[in-house]
Design a protein around this motif. Structure first.
Motif, PDB file in Angstrom:
ATOM      1  N   LEU A  71       0.852  -1.179   0.000  1.00 57.46           N
ATOM      2  CA  LEU A  71       0.000   0.000   0.000  1.00 57.46           C
ATOM      3  C   LEU A  71       0.894   1.237   0.000  1.00 57.46           C
ATOM      4  CD1 LEU A  71      -2.462  -1.145   2.820  1.00 57.46           C
ATOM      5  CD2 LEU A  71      -2.675  -1.531   0.364  1.00 57.46           C
ATOM      6  N   VAL A  72       0.386   2.340  -0.502  1.00 60.39           N
ATOM      7  CA  VAL A  72       1.172   3.585  -0.492  1.00 60.39           C
ATOM      8  C   VAL A  72       0.410   4.634   0.305  1.00 60.39           C
ATOM      9  CG1 VAL A  72       2.221   5.415  -1.852  1.00 60.39           C
ATOM     10  CG2 VAL A  72       2.297   3.045  -2.671  1.00 60.39           C
ATOM     11  N   SER A  73       0.971   4.984   1.446  1.00 54.06           N
ATOM     12  CA  SER A  73       0.395   5.999   2.319  1.00 54.06           C
ATOM     13  C   SER A  73       1.105   7.324   2.057  1.00 54.06           C
ATOM     14  CB  SER A  73       0.520   5.553   3.787  1.00 54.06           C
ATOM     15  OG  SER A  73       0.018   6.531   4.662  1.00 54.06           O
ATOM     16  N   SER A  74       1.384   8.085   3.089  1.00 56.82           N
ATOM     17  CA  SER A  74       2.055   9.375   2.955  1.00 56.82           C
ATOM     18  C   SER A  74       2.577   9.800   4.328  1.00 56.82           C
ATOM     19  CB  SER A  74       1.081  10.439   2.436  1.00 56.82           C
ATOM     20  OG  SER A  74       1.620  11.737   2.587  1.00 56.82           O
ATOM     21  N   MET A  75       3.601  10.649   4.304  1.00 59.54           N
ATOM     22  CA  MET A  75       4.143  11.168   5.557  1.00 59.54           C
ATOM     23  C   MET A  75       3.100  11.933   6.366  1.00 59.54           C
ATOM     24  SD  MET A  75       6.629  11.319   7.554  1.00 59.54           S
ATOM     25  CE  MET A  75       7.939  10.687   6.535  1.00 59.54           C
TER      26      MET A  75
ATOM     27  N   LEU B 246       4.306   1.535   2.040  1.00 63.26           N
ATOM     28  CA  LEU B 246       5.299   2.562   1.758  1.00 63.26           C
ATOM     29  C   LEU B 246       4.748   3.903   2.227  1.00 63.26           C
ATOM     30  CD1 LEU B 246       7.944   3.360   0.128  1.00 63.26           C
ATOM     31  CD2 LEU B 246       6.384   3.816  -1.777  1.00 63.26           C
ATOM     32  N   VAL B 247       5.578   4.674   2.922  1.00 61.52           N
ATOM     33  CA  VAL B 247       5.157   5.978   3.445  1.00 61.52           C
ATOM     34  C   VAL B 247       6.107   7.045   2.894  1.00 61.52           C
ATOM     35  CG1 VAL B 247       4.574   7.311   5.500  1.00 61.52           C
ATOM     36  CG2 VAL B 247       4.362   4.810   5.537  1.00 61.52           C
ATOM     37  N   PRO B 248       5.819   7.598   1.711  1.00 66.72           N
ATOM     38  CA  PRO B 248       6.717   8.586   1.119  1.00 66.72           C
ATOM     39  C   PRO B 248       6.602   9.942   1.820  1.00 66.72           C
ATOM     40  CG  PRO B 248       5.283   7.552  -0.532  1.00 66.72           C
ATOM     41  CD  PRO B 248       4.716   7.258   0.812  1.00 66.72           C
ATOM     42  N   GLY B 249       7.718  10.660   1.799  1.00 66.75           N
ATOM     43  CA  GLY B 249       7.705  12.053   2.217  1.00 66.75           C
ATOM     44  C   GLY B 249       7.361  12.921   1.023  1.00 66.75           C
ATOM     45  N   ILE B 250       7.987  14.084   0.931  1.00 65.13           N
ATOM     46  CA  ILE B 250       7.718  14.990  -0.183  1.00 65.13           C
ATOM     47  C   ILE B 250       8.558  14.551  -1.375  1.00 65.13           C
ATOM     48  CG2 ILE B 250       7.721  17.369  -0.984  1.00 65.13           C
ATOM     49  CD1 ILE B 250       7.539  18.247   1.914  1.00 65.13           C
TER      50      ILE B 250
ATOM     51  N   SER C 222      13.235  10.571   9.712  1.00 61.62           N
ATOM     52  CA  SER C 222      12.345   9.625  10.386  1.00 61.62           C
ATOM     53  C   SER C 222      11.442  10.352  11.366  1.00 61.62           C
ATOM     54  CB  SER C 222      13.153   8.559  11.140  1.00 61.62           C
ATOM     55  OG  SER C 222      12.275   7.716  11.870  1.00 61.62           O
ATOM     56  N   PRO C 223      10.124  10.153  11.259  1.00 60.73           N
ATOM     57  CA  PRO C 223       9.199  10.828  12.171  1.00 60.73           C
ATOM     58  C   PRO C 223       8.834  10.004  13.404  1.00 60.73           C
ATOM     59  CG  PRO C 223       7.950   9.735  10.484  1.00 60.73           C
ATOM     60  CD  PRO C 223       9.412   9.423  10.214  1.00 60.73           C
TER      61      PRO C 223
END
Length: 281
Positions: free
Chosen positions: A170-174, A214-218, A278-279
């Motif tokens: 799955l593709v999430s987001s920051m 997957l958790v992409p940033g900008i 890393s958050p």
């Protein structure tokens, strides 16, 4: 009780795994780590999705790409086939049941089965307050961003089970970890994907199917540039930590190929950040 078959050679432990998990290294070197596998990728005619499609195809997979517009599908298929890659495509608005059915049918017709599902398609029709969003906005964002990956997977699951093993990304987001003001409903949908990953990983583990997120940033994509808030955030992040630049779509593609590969055969239920910082712990 956990059991492993092991033996010692020159002071090192070597663990034996079934053929469904491990691939012959000579075959991998010759044909690619994803050779003869089939990947279905939503939202894959540009940006992160297109980079993932190219990388999985370069690594040997037969790839079925999709997006909402026929001209985008045609362009992406032509470009990748022009590079000698095994790619086909179809129009698919993931929020529409008939389009999801067509995507599944295309994969089966052209490739005979499915091993991997990568859900990139997403939407954000509103920049505004969370509580100011209409019911229609809530429905659209949750339908496309959260419901559609689960519904598409439910249609593909019987065909993935026949292959013995499989992987879902799955593709999430920051914004799931660091919410952006005025993207409240979108933030919420991307946070929900983290939970969906965890739930599906537990549910599908007995079937030999791994689920990660997957958790992409900008990342430098047209989607991220539409919302002008996102680029303005980068200097603020860099005041604290970070690699001092935007990410590239290709920097998301390698981790997806890894998560689909035998090298990730014991990884499931993970939300993996690709953001230059890393958050979380």
């Amino acid at each position: 009780m956990f059991q492993a078959v092991a033996w010692v050679r020159r002071g090192l432990f070597h663990f034996r795994a079934g053929l469904s998990v491990r691939m012959n290294s000579t075959a991998i070197d010759r044909k690619g780590v994803l050779a003869d596998r089939v990947a279905v990728i939503t939202g894959s005619t540009e940006g992160i999705g297109f980079a993932i499609a190219r990388r999985l195809a370069e690594d040997g997979a037969h790839v079925v790409i999709s997006s909402r517009k026929q001209q985008n599908v045609d362009r992406a298929v032509a470009e990748l086939q022009g590079e000698g890659l095994s790619v086909t495509g179809t129009v698919c608005h993931v929020g529409k049941a008939e389009d999801r059915e067509r995507l599944v049918a295309t994969a089966l017709e052209h490739c005979g089965g499915v091993d991997f599902l990568v859900c990139v398609a997403g939407v954000n029709p509103l920049v505004g307050s969370t509580l100011g969003a209409s019911e229609q906005v809530w429905d659209k964002i949750l339908d496309v961003n959260v419901k559609s990956p689960a519904l598409l997977l439910s249609q593909l699951l019987p065909h993935m089970e026949k292959r013995g093993t499989g992987a879902v990304v799955l593709v999430s987001s920051m914004v799931a970890y660091v919410p952006i003001p005025k993207l409240g409903v979108y933030n919420t949908s991307k946070t929900a994907l983290l939970g969906l990953c965890k739930s599906l990983a537990v549910e599908l583990a007995p079937k030999g199917i791994r689920v990660n997120c997957l958790v992409p940033g900008i990342i430098k994509t047209e989607f991220s540039q539409v919302e002008k808030t996102l680029p303005r955030l980068l200097p603020d992040f860099n005041d604290i930590y970070g690699l001092q630049r935007f990410g590239e779509p290709e920097e998301c593609a390698g981790i997806v190929s890894f998560l689909c590969s035998p090298d990730a055969s014991y990884i499931t239920g993970e939300n993996i950040v690709v953001a230059g910082y890393s958050p979380k712990l």
